[in-house]
Design a protein around this motif. Structure first.
Motif, PDB file in Angstrom:
ATOM      1  N   TYR A  24     -27.142  27.662  23.339  1.00 37.84           N
ATOM      2  CA  TYR A  24     -26.150  28.326  24.186  1.00 37.84           C
ATOM      3  C   TYR A  24     -25.472  27.269  25.038  1.00 37.84           C
ATOM      4  O   TYR A  24     -25.867  26.109  25.029  1.00 37.84           O
ATOM      5  CB  TYR A  24     -26.793  29.410  25.071  1.00 37.84           C
ATOM      6  N   VAL A  25     -24.445  27.669  25.768  1.00 36.60           N
ATOM      7  CA  VAL A  25     -23.806  26.787  26.750  1.00 36.60           C
ATOM      8  C   VAL A  25     -24.110  27.350  28.130  1.00 36.60           C
ATOM      9  O   VAL A  25     -24.343  28.553  28.285  1.00 36.60           O
ATOM     10  CB  VAL A  25     -22.281  26.664  26.525  1.00 36.60           C
ATOM     11  N   THR A  26     -24.114  26.497  29.140  1.00 35.44           N
ATOM     12  CA  THR A  26     -24.450  26.968  30.491  1.00 35.44           C
ATOM     13  C   THR A  26     -23.338  27.811  31.097  1.00 35.44           C
ATOM     14  O   THR A  26     -23.590  28.645  31.950  1.00 35.44           O
ATOM     15  CB  THR A  26     -24.777  25.791  31.427  1.00 35.44           C
ATOM     16  N   TYR A  35     -18.010  32.680  32.486  1.00 32.12           N
ATOM     17  CA  TYR A  35     -19.265  33.395  32.266  1.00 32.12           C
ATOM     18  C   TYR A  35     -20.394  32.372  32.379  1.00 32.12           C
ATOM     19  O   TYR A  35     -20.441  31.409  31.605  1.00 32.12           O
ATOM     20  CB  TYR A  35     -19.275  34.045  30.887  1.00 32.12           C
ATOM     21  N   VAL A  36     -21.276  32.563  33.332  1.00 31.50           N
ATOM     22  CA  VAL A  36     -22.366  31.617  33.579  1.00 31.50           C
ATOM     23  C   VAL A  36     -23.651  32.192  32.998  1.00 31.50           C
ATOM     24  O   VAL A  36     -24.060  33.309  33.351  1.00 31.50           O
ATOM     25  CB  VAL A  36     -22.520  31.328  35.091  1.00 31.50           C
ATOM     26  N   SER A  37     -24.259  31.433  32.091  1.00 27.28           N
ATOM     27  CA  SER A  37     -25.509  31.843  31.456  1.00 27.28           C
ATOM     28  C   SER A  37     -26.624  31.979  32.489  1.00 27.28           C
ATOM     29  O   SER A  37     -26.513  31.471  33.610  1.00 27.28           O
ATOM     30  CB  SER A  37     -25.926  30.814  30.407  1.00 27.28           C
ATOM     31  N   GLY A  38     -27.709  32.603  32.072  1.00 28.91           N
ATOM     32  CA  GLY A  38     -28.861  32.750  32.951  1.00 28.91           C
ATOM     33  C   GLY A  38     -29.374  31.407  33.430  1.00 28.91           C
ATOM     34  O   GLY A  38     -29.562  30.482  32.644  1.00 28.91           O
ATOM     35  N   HIS A  39     -29.547  31.284  34.734  1.00 28.79           N
ATOM     36  CA  HIS A  39     -30.070  30.085  35.386  1.00 28.79           C
ATOM     37  C   HIS A  39     -31.374  30.437  36.089  1.00 28.79           C
ATOM     38  O   HIS A  39     -31.544  31.562  36.560  1.00 28.79           O
ATOM     39  CB  HIS A  39     -29.088  29.577  36.449  1.00 28.79           C
ATOM     40  N   GLY A  70     -29.206  30.187  42.903  1.00 27.36           N
ATOM     41  CA  GLY A  70     -27.799  30.135  43.285  1.00 27.36           C
ATOM     42  C   GLY A  70     -27.288  28.715  43.426  1.00 27.36           C
ATOM     43  O   GLY A  70     -26.162  28.410  43.018  1.00 27.36           O
ATOM     44  N   LEU A  71     -28.105  27.832  43.959  1.00 26.28           N
ATOM     45  CA  LEU A  71     -27.704  26.425  44.074  1.00 26.28           C
ATOM     46  C   LEU A  71     -27.507  25.806  42.688  1.00 26.28           C
ATOM     47  O   LEU A  71     -26.563  25.037  42.466  1.00 26.28           O
ATOM     48  CB  LEU A  71     -28.728  25.641  44.888  1.00 26.28           C
ATOM     49  N   ALA A  72     -28.374  26.164  41.739  1.00 25.75           N
ATOM     50  CA  ALA A  72     -28.219  25.670  40.365  1.00 25.75           C
ATOM     51  C   ALA A  72     -26.926  26.208  39.747  1.00 25.75           C
ATOM     52  O   ALA A  72     -26.220  25.483  39.039  1.00 25.75           O
ATOM     53  CB  ALA A  72     -29.435  26.067  39.524  1.00 25.75           C
ATOM     54  N   ILE A  73     -26.597  27.456  40.024  1.00 26.85           N
ATOM     55  CA  ILE A  73     -25.350  28.036  39.514  1.00 26.85           C
ATOM     56  C   ILE A  73     -24.150  27.327  40.142  1.00 26.85           C
ATOM     57  O   ILE A  73     -23.164  27.027  39.453  1.00 26.85           O
ATOM     58  CB  ILE A  73     -25.329  29.559  39.736  1.00 26.85           C
ATOM     59  N   LEU A  74     -24.212  27.038  41.427  1.00 24.74           N
ATOM     60  CA  LEU A  74     -23.126  26.292  42.072  1.00 24.74           C
ATOM     61  C   LEU A  74     -22.957  24.920  41.421  1.00 24.74           C
ATOM     62  O   LEU A  74     -21.829  24.447  41.228  1.00 24.74           O
ATOM     63  CB  LEU A  74     -23.387  26.146  43.570  1.00 24.74           C
ATOM     64  N   ALA A  75     -24.061  24.274  41.062  1.00 28.06           N
ATOM     65  CA  ALA A  75     -23.985  22.973  40.387  1.00 28.06           C
ATOM     66  C   ALA A  75     -23.278  23.113  39.041  1.00 28.06           C
ATOM     67  O   ALA A  75     -22.440  22.267  38.677  1.00 28.06           O
ATOM     68  CB  ALA A  75     -25.380  22.389  40.202  1.00 28.06           C
ATOM     69  N   THR A  76     -23.570  24.173  38.311  1.00 23.21           N
ATOM     70  CA  THR A  76     -22.898  24.414  37.029  1.00 23.21           C
ATOM     71  C   THR A  76     -21.420  24.701  37.230  1.00 23.21           C
ATOM     72  O   THR A  76     -20.571  24.192  36.492  1.00 23.21           O
ATOM     73  CB  THR A  76     -23.591  25.570  36.276  1.00 23.21           C
ATOM     74  N   LEU A  77     -21.098  25.500  38.239  1.00 25.42           N
ATOM     75  CA  LEU A  77     -19.689  25.782  38.523  1.00 25.42           C
ATOM     76  C   LEU A  77     -18.930  24.486  38.803  1.00 25.42           C
ATOM     77  O   LEU A  77     -17.853  24.254  38.250  1.00 25.42           O
ATOM     78  CB  LEU A  77     -19.562  26.726  39.727  1.00 25.42           C
ATOM     79  N   ARG A  78     -19.480  23.653  39.654  1.00 25.18           N
ATOM     80  CA  ARG A  78     -18.815  22.393  40.005  1.00 25.18           C
ATOM     81  C   ARG A  78     -18.690  21.497  38.768  1.00 25.18           C
ATOM     82  O   ARG A  78     -17.664  20.863  38.546  1.00 25.18           O
ATOM     83  CB  ARG A  78     -19.573  21.674  41.108  1.00 25.18           C
ATOM     84  N   ASP A  79     -19.741  21.465  37.951  1.00 25.86           N
ATOM     85  CA  ASP A  79     -19.736  20.644  36.748  1.00 25.86           C
ATOM     86  C   ASP A  79     -18.638  21.087  35.774  1.00 25.86           C
ATOM     87  O   ASP A  79     -17.952  20.268  35.186  1.00 25.86           O
ATOM     88  CB  ASP A  79     -21.115  20.707  36.077  1.00 25.86           C
ATOM     89  N   HIS A  80     -18.457  22.379  35.622  1.00 27.71           N
ATOM     90  CA  HIS A  80     -17.470  22.914  34.679  1.00 27.71           C
ATOM     91  C   HIS A  80     -16.053  22.928  35.237  1.00 27.71           C
ATOM     92  O   HIS A  80     -15.101  22.762  34.472  1.00 27.71           O
ATOM     93  CB  HIS A  80     -17.869  24.326  34.228  1.00 27.71           C
ATOM     94  N   LEU A  81     -15.920  23.143  36.539  1.00 32.24           N
ATOM     95  CA  LEU A  81     -14.589  23.296  37.130  1.00 32.24           C
ATOM     96  C   LEU A  81     -14.095  22.046  37.853  1.00 32.24           C
ATOM     97  O   LEU A  81     -12.901  21.923  38.121  1.00 32.24           O
ATOM     98  CB  LEU A  81     -14.588  24.467  38.122  1.00 32.24           C
ATOM     99  N   GLY A  82     -14.993  21.157  38.218  1.00 29.74           N
ATOM    100  CA  GLY A  82     -14.623  19.979  38.986  1.00 29.74           C
ATOM    101  C   GLY A  82     -14.682  20.195  40.489  1.00 29.74           C
ATOM    102  O   GLY A  82     -14.867  19.261  41.250  1.00 29.74           O
ATOM    103  N   SER A  83     -14.530  21.441  40.925  1.00 28.57           N
ATOM    104  CA  SER A  83     -14.566  21.780  42.349  1.00 28.57           C
ATOM    105  C   SER A  83     -14.873  23.263  42.511  1.00 28.57           C
ATOM    106  O   SER A  83     -14.347  24.094  41.762  1.00 28.57           O
ATOM    107  CB  SER A  83     -13.220  21.475  43.003  1.00 28.57           C
ATOM    108  N   LEU A  84     -15.679  23.570  43.504  1.00 27.16           N
ATOM    109  CA  LEU A  84     -15.969  24.973  43.804  1.00 27.16           C
ATOM    110  C   LEU A  84     -14.746  25.693  44.353  1.00 27.16           C
ATOM    111  O   LEU A  84     -14.690  26.920  44.357  1.00 27.16           O
ATOM    112  CB  LEU A  84     -17.129  25.075  44.796  1.00 27.16           C
ATOM    113  N   ASP A  85     -13.755  24.939  44.790  1.00 23.01           N
ATOM    114  CA  ASP A  85     -12.527  25.541  45.316  1.00 23.01           C
ATOM    115  C   ASP A  85     -11.705  26.222  44.226  1.00 23.01           C
ATOM    116  O   ASP A  85     -10.752  26.945  44.533  1.00 23.01           O
ATOM    117  CB  ASP A  85     -11.687  24.497  46.040  1.00 23.01           C
TER     118      ASP A  85
END
Length: 153
Positions: A24-26, A35-39, A70-85
């Motif tokens: 799968y992908v994260t 869509y964020v996979s289970g963390h 939630g912190l792990a999900i935020l790390a994935t968001l930043r990794d995929h998007l470049g910024s949480l903004d």
């Protein structure tokens, strides 16, 4: 104040973005949705919070596990998007709590995650949510959470 600025103000440390442990992908972006996979509750040292809430872990420890997820999900968001903004809003969350069949505080446990999302994204961090119990979770983790975010370029 943007999400990145809030994260810094809260002095939160994100773990390294987790890598897939199976086929799968994260996270997967489709249009304006990510869509964020289970963390799981991945800590900065690479370890996971394990145990059954209501048996091995009390409610407070379950809340900590959900927040760490939630912190792990935020790390994935930043990794995929470049910024949480680039997150417009949290749309939907599914929270799974590793607990015995008669445990009833799953919503309180998953609040550890939901409160973090609100702290980082403001009211845009409060979305639809389900919080359910699971007889077991992969690797014995205490909590697993998946989510859908609306995002922008």
């Amino acid at each position: 104040m943007g999400a990145e600025e809030r994260l810094a103000a809260l002095k939160l440390e994100l773990p390294a973005a987790p890598k897939p442990v199976a086929t799968y992908v994260t996270a997967l972006r489709v249009g304006e949705f990510l869509y964020v996979s289970g963390h799981g509750p991945l800590k900065s040292d690479g370890s996971l919070i394990v145990g059954k809430v209501g048996v091995d872990l009390n409610l407070a420890a379950g809340v900590v596990a959900a927040r760490q997820t939630g912190l792990a999900i935020l790390a994935t968001l930043r990794d995929h998007l470049g910024s949480l903004d680039k997150v417009v809003r949290l749309v939907k969350t599914l929270g799974l709590v590793n607990c015995p069949a008669d445990y009833q505080d799953q919503p309180k446990v998953i609040n550890g995650y939901s409160d973090l999302m609100r702290d980082v994204f403001g009211e845009a961090g409060v979305g639809a949510r389900s919080a359910v119990g699971a007889g077991s979770l992969p690797g014995g983790i205490a909590v697993e959470i998946e989510a859908i975010f609306q995002v922008k370029d």
